[in-house]
Design an enzyme around this catalytic site. Structure first.
Site, short mmCIF file in Angstrom:
data_model
loop_
_atom_site.label_atom_id
_atom_site.label_comp_id
_atom_site.label_asym_id
_atom_site.label_seq_id
_atom_site.Cartn_x
_atom_site.Cartn_y
_atom_site.Cartn_z
CD GLU A 237 5.97 2.52 5.71
OE1 GLU A 237 5.71 1.34 5.98
OE2 GLU A 237 5.87 2.98 4.56
CD GLU B 70 9.46 3.57 1.54
OE1 GLU B 70 8.58 2.72 1.29
OE2 GLU B 70 10.23 3.48 2.52
C1 BGP Z 1 7.20 0.35 2.97
C2 BGP Z 1 8.59 0.20 3.51
C3 BGP Z 1 9.63 -0.19 2.51
C4 BGP Z 1 9.12 -0.98 1.33
C5 BGP Z 1 7.73 -0.67 0.89
C6 BGP Z 1 7.10 -1.66 -0.07
O1 BGP Z 1 6.28 0.04 3.96
O2 BGP Z 1 9.01 1.40 4.10
O3 BGP Z 1 10.72 -0.68 3.20
O4 BGP Z 1 9.59 -2.22 1.16
O5 BGP Z 1 6.84 -0.52 1.95
O6 BGP Z 1 6.63 -2.78 0.62
P1 BGP Z 1 6.89 -4.25 0.14
O7 BGP Z 1 8.35 -4.41 0.04
O8 BGP Z 1 6.31 -5.12 1.19
O9 BGP Z 1 6.19 -4.39 -1.15
#
Ligand code: BGP
Length: 471
Positions: free
Chosen positions: A163, A372
């Protein structure tokens, strides 16, 4: 292929990242990373133990095996493999990941590996000031060379930088180690260096492991106009160009979008483009595109005379506390009255994943994979299981939307839930849980770290078993 089915070789999977799941920060020769500092937040757990995957990986991968997962997406921790970021290689770090790969092989699970998921070795931060210095690109490429040489025989799908879009838009994650102001000023330089690092990794992979695939990971957020007023439509396009297309064009085509560079004029320094950079970016042809998808956005027109407002994340999980950004002359973000939101005010929108898949696939014509996708909740374990029906509903609907995109011709090769086991959120501690498997700890206490498959784990197991036939 029967267009009403997921392909037979579809990669049903699930995902974690090293700094969010491993713990064991100083075990096995690992040294500190910037993430070990950026996760220290009052009232929340940090990454020192988190889910302790470092010591539980055998048990965790056995659960992956029982799940029937076809793929597992994780990241290789740079500070575990080259503890100072450059120079000496740590044999224990290499051994750890070989052991993880051994376990995955045992269950026939294909690894998909991210090369950079926010854990920049602290030594590099201190020596060079982090990613704003080109020396870090060289160090990263050396790290990638080690990974490709060591693991290229066993890993056939590599992802470069997780990202870069979300990192550039919102900072944090150690990028602002030297302060938020410095980051705000240098963010396009940092992003340019991410793109160069990505391009060199792609080329190196093609040279050293020609039978592997490699590509970028975007955190794509589709944007809808608030109404059919053309001014709202252009506002939605403005923010979508800024947060989505700008990065895709740069990483995939080696092109800077002029309108977005104009937007940044006077807001931060321009990218430090040197002779040969653009040629390098254009020469690095990715083999696949990885997409992380959580939510969609809405935008409306924002007159020039309005006052600018920064986005304010809802950190505590108290619904309704998210602050929507306003950029006079460009856009104003607003809530979507058609959608439900999580406690952290992230819109739940299964159709958005289909919009994204069609947009990206028909523009770039490369295989895409969802690396994800998931929904967070506050959850408690009281000696039985965790009844996370909302998560089942979320994945069911998102997978059904993916299936429609496949039927529409999108070459979607896999889908990974975020996350496999509960782990440390990027900004909201351990209490913001995404896992299919509960990890028994809280922000305050480590407890016994017991793994308890949630109801969604069993649902996903059955879905994988029947190839998504019920979706
Ligand atoms: C994405 C990342 C992850 C993850 C996810 C959820 O941007 O790649 O590492 O954590 O978001 O975000 P958060 O943990 O802030 O809820």
């Amino acid at each position: 292929m029967n267009k009403t089915e997921f392909p037979k070789d579809f990669l049903w999977g699930t995902s974690i990242s090293a700094y969010q799941a491993e713990g064991g920060l100083l075990d096995g020769g690992r040294k500190e990373s910037v993430a070990d500092y950026s996760t220290r937040k009052e009232g929340y757990a940090d990454n020192s133990v988190t889910s302790d995957f470092y010591h539980h990986y055998k048990e965790d991968i056995a659960l992956l095996g029982e799940l029937g997962a076809k793929t597992f997406r994780f990241s290789l921790a740079w500070p575990r493999i080259i503890p100072d970021g450059e120079g000496e290689i740590n044999p224990e770090g290499i051994r750890f990941y070989h052991q993880v790969l051994d376990e995955l092989e045992k269950y026939g699970i294909e690894p998909i590996v991210t090369l950079f998921h926010y854990d920049l070795p602290l030594t590099l931060q201190k020596k060079y000031g982090g990613w704003k210095n080109r020396a870090v690109i060289d160090a990263f490429v050396d790290f990638v060379r080690v990974c490709l040489t060591e693991f290229g025989g066993r890993i056939k799908k590599f992802l470069t930088i997780n990202e870069p879009d979300i990192l550039t838009m919102y900072g944090g994650h150690g990028l602002d180690f030297a302060g938020k102001e410095e980051f705000a000023e240098t963010k396009l330089i940092i992003n340019h260096h991410f793109a160069l690092a990505h391009a060199r990794a792609v080329r190196l992979c093609h040279e050293l492991v020609p039978d592997a695939m490699i590509g970028p990971v975007f955190g794509y957020v589709p944007v809808y106009p608030a109404t059919c007023d053309p001014e709202d439509v252009i506002a939605a396009k403005n923010i979508s160009d800024i947060q989505n297309s700008f990065f895709q064009e740069l990483f995939l085509n080696g092109i800077y979008m002029e309108n977005v560079l104009q937007f940044y004029e006077g807001r931060c320094l321009p990218p430090d483009i040197e002779a040969g950079d653009m040629e390098l970016l254009q020469s690095a042809k990715s083999d696949l595109i990885a997409l992380n998808y959580y939510k969609s956005d809405v935008a409306k027109a924002c007159p020039e005379e309005e006052e600018e407002r920064e986005m304010g994340g809802n950190i505590g999980g108290k619904k309704g506390t998210f602050v929507y950004a306003k950029m006079p002359g460009y856009y104003e973000m607003c809530p979507n009255p058609m959608l439900r939101r999580t406690d952290w005010d992230w819109e739940i929108d299964a159709t958005g994943i289909r919009c994204m898949l069609r947009d990206v696939y028909y523009r770039y014509r490369l295989p895409v994979i969802i690396t994800e996708n998931g929904v967070a909740a506050f959850e408690h374990y009281e000696g039985e299981t965790v009844e996370d029906d909302y998560r089942i509903d979320y994945h069911r609907k998102h997978l059904a939307a993916c299936k429609k995109a496949i039927m529409e011709g999108v070459n979607l090769i896999g889908y990974c839930t975020w996350t496999f086991i509960d782990l440390l959120s990027t900004g909201h501690g351990f209490c913001k849980r995404y896992g299919l498997v509960y990890v028994n700890r809280t922000d305050e206490e480590e407890l016994d770290l017991k793994r308890v498959p949630k109801k969604s784990y069993y649902w996903y197991r059955d879905t994988i078993k029947n190839g998504g036939a019920d979706l």
